[in-house]
Design an enzyme around this catalytic site. Sequence first.
Site, PDB file in Angstrom:
ATOM      1  N   HIS A 117     -83.653 -53.098  32.640  1.00 17.46           N
ATOM      2  CA  HIS A 117     -83.587 -52.031  31.638  1.00 17.46           C
ATOM      3  C   HIS A 117     -84.193 -52.470  30.306  1.00 17.46           C
ATOM      4  O   HIS A 117     -84.621 -51.644  29.521  1.00 17.46           O
ATOM      5  CB  HIS A 117     -82.145 -51.550  31.463  1.00 17.46           C
ATOM      6  N   SER A 170     -81.780 -58.089  32.917  1.00 16.44           N
ATOM      7  CA  SER A 170     -81.772 -56.679  33.314  1.00 16.44           C
ATOM      8  C   SER A 170     -83.150 -56.057  33.153  1.00 16.44           C
ATOM      9  O   SER A 170     -83.801 -56.210  32.120  1.00 16.44           O
ATOM     10  CB  SER A 170     -80.772 -55.895  32.468  1.00 16.44           C
ATOM     11  N   HIS A 226     -80.878 -46.727  40.823  1.00 15.57           N
ATOM     12  CA  HIS A 226     -81.730 -47.474  39.886  1.00 15.57           C
ATOM     13  C   HIS A 226     -83.190 -47.427  40.353  1.00 15.57           C
ATOM     14  O   HIS A 226     -83.542 -48.028  41.363  1.00 15.57           O
ATOM     15  CB  HIS A 226     -81.228 -48.918  39.800  1.00 15.57           C
ATOM     16  N   ASP A 237     -81.724 -45.221  35.415  1.00 12.44           N
ATOM     17  CA  ASP A 237     -80.663 -44.900  36.367  1.00 12.44           C
ATOM     18  C   ASP A 237     -80.556 -43.386  36.451  1.00 12.44           C
ATOM     19  O   ASP A 237     -80.566 -42.699  35.434  1.00 12.44           O
ATOM     20  CB  ASP A 237     -79.321 -45.490  35.910  1.00 12.44           C
ATOM     21  N   GLU A 291     -78.249 -50.307  45.074  1.00 10.99           N
ATOM     22  CA  GLU A 291     -78.116 -49.382  43.943  1.00 10.99           C
ATOM     23  C   GLU A 291     -79.085 -48.215  44.133  1.00 10.99           C
ATOM     24  O   GLU A 291     -80.205 -48.254  43.623  1.00 10.99           O
ATOM     25  CB  GLU A 291     -78.431 -50.089  42.610  1.00 10.99           C
ATOM     26  N   GLN A 312     -77.191 -55.516  26.341  1.00 17.62           N
ATOM     27  CA  GLN A 312     -76.851 -56.113  27.636  1.00 17.62           C
ATOM     28  C   GLN A 312     -75.852 -57.251  27.443  1.00 17.62           C
ATOM     29  O   GLN A 312     -74.924 -57.421  28.222  1.00 17.62           O
ATOM     30  CB  GLN A 312     -78.118 -56.619  28.336  1.00 17.62           C
ATOM     31  N   VAL A 362     -72.905 -57.131  36.928  1.00 18.74           N
ATOM     32  CA  VAL A 362     -73.556 -56.861  35.648  1.00 18.74           C
ATOM     33  C   VAL A 362     -74.574 -57.970  35.410  1.00 18.74           C
ATOM     34  O   VAL A 362     -74.252 -59.144  35.549  1.00 18.74           O
ATOM     35  CB  VAL A 362     -72.548 -56.870  34.480  1.00 18.74           C
ATOM     36  N   ALA A 363     -75.794 -57.585  35.057  1.00 20.61           N
ATOM     37  CA  ALA A 363     -76.816 -58.601  34.814  1.00 20.61           C
ATOM     38  C   ALA A 363     -76.531 -59.325  33.507  1.00 20.61           C
ATOM     39  O   ALA A 363     -76.196 -58.691  32.509  1.00 20.61           O
ATOM     40  CB  ALA A 363     -78.186 -57.945  34.757  1.00 20.61           C
TER      41      ALA A 363
END
Length: 261
Positions: free
Chosen positions: A145, A143, A199, A152, A196, A117, A137-138
């Site tokens: 993730h 994030s 996601h 995603d 989003e 990330q 963008v995180a």
Amino acid sequence: MRQQKKLRKKRKFFRIFLRTLMILGGVLVLVNHFDTDDYVKNPEHIQVLVNRENQLSPDYVPEDLVTPQIRYTFDEDSPKRKVRREVAEALEEMFTAAEQEGITLYATSGYRSYERQKQIYQERVSALGIQAASAYVAPPGCSEHQTGLAMDIGNQLTEEFGNSKEGKWLEKNAFKYGFIIRYPKGKEHITGISYEPWHIRYVGDEAAVEIASQGITLEEFVGADPVGRHSGDVNQRISIQIQHFLGMILNRFATFTSENN
Ligand SMILES: [Zn+2]
């Protein structure tokens, strides 16, 4: 002649205004980012809240990452195939159910390490500047993730996915398998992230049903403050509003790469 001069003056003013906004925003992003000394305390909890104000420690790596047997948009072996075991089982079940209804889902990006990330974020910052980059963008640690609880879905990560039959199926059915659409349309002021539709985030069956039936976000479900609305933290509030504004513009024009928030 005079009108042209006026127009030029106007344009110049607008350019300076935008530039000032971006610089101011950039400074605020930096201040806020390095201001955080506390990390999320329960990163392994399946309902953990991770966002710009609730960051994961750089050291956090889920212990039970596995690769679900589902269809991906890419062929290579990669950590982004992985999610936590419970999530993998739910994904397999959901992909099979979709298939039985004639819907073919593709997974694009699951687990993402803090380091990965950080790399993505830094690449985007050098390309776009910190303010614009932060809009979609995180920053590392922010994030979902990294929790191994997010995936995603879809060939193309654009708002249009929400109008596709796959996107519509997902919105209607994801909750049955313990997933929520984490960044819904119209909730940007709470999540701090633009819409989003691709996601999805695993929260478990009960929470997913409650969140979906009430039409709320994870922030609301766990009783947290909306991102950027933290009382007293004016810096963060302004910063996130600017980011959101830039995010909306970028959402219209930018093509998303496969890894962002
Ligand atoms: Zn995502």
